[in-house]
Design a protein around this motif. Structure first.
Motif: not given
Length: 199
Positions: A7-8, A11, A14, A58, A127-128, A131-132
């Motif tokens: 969860s970036v 958000q 996260s 990112d 989004t930063t 994220w994976q």
């Protein structure tokens, strides 16, 4: 403090949105993970390595383990990993991941992310951060990191261009319809090995 990787950080779910600290002269968001490395320490004694993988972060990534710099990466769309074998200690370890993403910077690929704080027109809210998926992998001390095959049907040659870890010889076997038609081995130099086999 619990961080939900995947969860970036922008958000709230996260757990990292309000988790900030001074880094490189700026206030930045970061994720901190706790890792019990007893099993890792045992495997390290057996000569194995421990790799820390990131599916994507990112955009600028800096990773520390127990306050010691472990590695840096630039790019928000490709996977990367660090060999953290020597960074871990027995017991609990803290992995800290700082992520910078200056979306308005025209030199950073943004895709359809908005340069504004919120969605705008056909561009979605940016989004930063992580994220994976993030995962750990144990490997032997010597292993193949990547390999590219080059074939020359006219001459019957197969060339392996490999990136390796460790100092063990690289061995390869070529089969055709279940039958061994060639083999060879070579020694890696500075993490690279090029092996040519004639079949």
């Amino acid at each position: 403090h619990q961080i939900r990787a995947g969860s970036v950080r922008t958000q709230m779910r996260s757990g990292a949105a309000a988790h900030t600290a001074e880094h490189n002269g700026r206030k930045q968001s970061f994720a901190a993970f706790k890792l019990d490395a007893e099993a890792a320490a045992a495997r390290r004694r057996d000569g194995q390595r421990l790799l820390l993988h990131f599916g994507a972060v990112d955009y600028y990534t800096t990773v520390y383990i127990n306050g010691v710099l472990c590695g840096k990466h630039q790019g928000g769309y490709v996977s990367f990993c660090f060999d953290v074998t020597k960074c871990l200690r027995a017991g609990e370890n803290t992995i800290t991941v700082y992520a910078e993403d200056h979306t308005p910077d025209p030199l950073i690929p943004t895709g359809k992310q908005s340069i504004e704080r919120e969605s705008k027109l056909c561009h979605y809210t940016r989004t930063t951060g992580i994220w994976q998926t993030v995962w750990l992998e144990f490997t032997p001390h010597a292993y193949i990191q990547s390999v590219v095959y080059h074939t020359e049907p006219e001459t019957g040659k197969v060339t392996l261009d490999a990136k390796v870890a460790g100092n063990e010889p690289l061995k390869a076997y070529v089969y055709f319809e279940g039958q061994l038609v060639g083999k060879g081995q070579c020694v890696a130099c500075d993490g690279k090995a090029v092996l040519e086999i004639t079949v």
